[in-house]
Design a protein around this motif. Sequence first.
Motif, PDB file in Angstrom:
ATOM      1  N   LYS A 155      43.846  40.899  41.551  1.00  0.00           N
ATOM      2  CA  LYS A 155      44.545  42.139  41.212  1.00  0.00           C
ATOM      3  C   LYS A 155      43.529  43.261  41.101  1.00  0.00           C
ATOM      4  O   LYS A 155      42.478  43.098  40.478  1.00  0.00           O
ATOM      5  N   ASP A 156      43.884  44.419  41.690  1.00  0.00           N
ATOM      6  CA  ASP A 156      43.003  45.571  41.578  1.00  0.00           C
ATOM      7  C   ASP A 156      43.243  46.270  40.233  1.00  0.00           C
ATOM      8  O   ASP A 156      44.026  45.797  39.410  1.00  0.00           O
ATOM      9  N   ARG A 157      42.578  47.372  40.019  1.00  0.00           N
ATOM     10  CA  ARG A 157      42.688  48.084  38.735  1.00  0.00           C
ATOM     11  C   ARG A 157      44.102  48.546  38.430  1.00  0.00           C
ATOM     12  O   ARG A 157      44.492  48.685  37.278  1.00  0.00           O
ATOM     13  N   ASP A 158      44.896  48.789  39.493  1.00  0.00           N
ATOM     14  CA  ASP A 158      46.270  49.250  39.307  1.00  0.00           C
ATOM     15  C   ASP A 158      47.256  48.091  39.145  1.00  0.00           C
ATOM     16  O   ASP A 158      48.458  48.318  39.018  1.00  0.00           O
ATOM     17  N   GLY A 159      46.772  46.867  39.197  1.00  0.00           N
ATOM     18  CA  GLY A 159      47.643  45.700  39.051  1.00  0.00           C
ATOM     19  C   GLY A 159      48.262  45.212  40.351  1.00  0.00           C
ATOM     20  O   GLY A 159      49.078  44.297  40.341  1.00  0.00           O
ATOM     21  N   ASN A 160      47.871  45.804  41.476  1.00  0.00           N
ATOM     22  CA  ASN A 160      48.381  45.371  42.778  1.00  0.00           C
ATOM     23  C   ASN A 160      47.633  44.126  43.236  1.00  0.00           C
ATOM     24  O   ASN A 160      46.410  44.046  43.119  1.00  0.00           O
ATOM     25  N   VAL A 161      48.354  43.164  43.782  1.00  0.00           N
ATOM     26  CA  VAL A 161      47.730  41.939  44.283  1.00  0.00           C
ATOM     27  C   VAL A 161      47.101  42.239  45.638  1.00  0.00           C
ATOM     28  O   VAL A 161      47.748  42.766  46.541  1.00  0.00           O
ATOM     29  N   LYS A 162      45.846  41.910  45.767  1.00  0.00           N
ATOM     30  CA  LYS A 162      45.093  42.115  47.005  1.00  0.00           C
ATOM     31  C   LYS A 162      44.663  40.758  47.541  1.00  0.00           C
ATOM     32  O   LYS A 162      44.475  39.801  46.778  1.00  0.00           O
ATOM     33  N   GLU A 163      44.490  40.676  48.848  1.00  0.00           N
ATOM     34  CA  GLU A 163      44.003  39.465  49.495  1.00  0.00           C
ATOM     35  C   GLU A 163      42.800  39.807  50.356  1.00  0.00           C
ATOM     36  O   GLU A 163      42.774  40.841  51.015  1.00  0.00           O
TER      37      GLU A 163
END
Length: 162
Positions: free
Chosen positions: A43-51
Amino acid sequence: MSLNKALLIGFVGQDPEVRYVGAAGSQNSKVAQFRLATTERYKDRDGNVKENTEWHNIVAWRGLADLAEKYISKGTQLYIEGKLKLRSWEDQNGVTRYQTDIVADKIDLLARPKDAAVEGARQMNQQPRPQQAPQPQQPVVGPEDMPGDDLPFNLPPFYQNE
């Protein structure tokens, strides 16, 4: 003291390319090459899941090449232990190119991709048969339905490179 060790769990991106190498008249060695994808999810700083997916070049010799030829195909999940090896060559334009390979010492099959024949049988089983009397449908049993798998998780020593 030094250590050159790579441990990977990932999915095969293409069917292995298997060939024999060696000088004419000498004992040829079998080698298999394929690519393995490992994916990191966070999860990035904004809470979005990244791959983030990394592709690794895998090289397997002798017994492990036999294993790759028989049991590994695109989509197979593998555990691989090996060592990093850097190789270089000159391309057609005279530019030196580099590639890092993982030379496998151990390969464990974690899961196989769905068998195309089993998938096809499932699809045929779901289609109506217009010219035949209705028959009760029997479920198609696939590899994922079996309690055990006939593929080795821990391979015999002859599949592992020394």
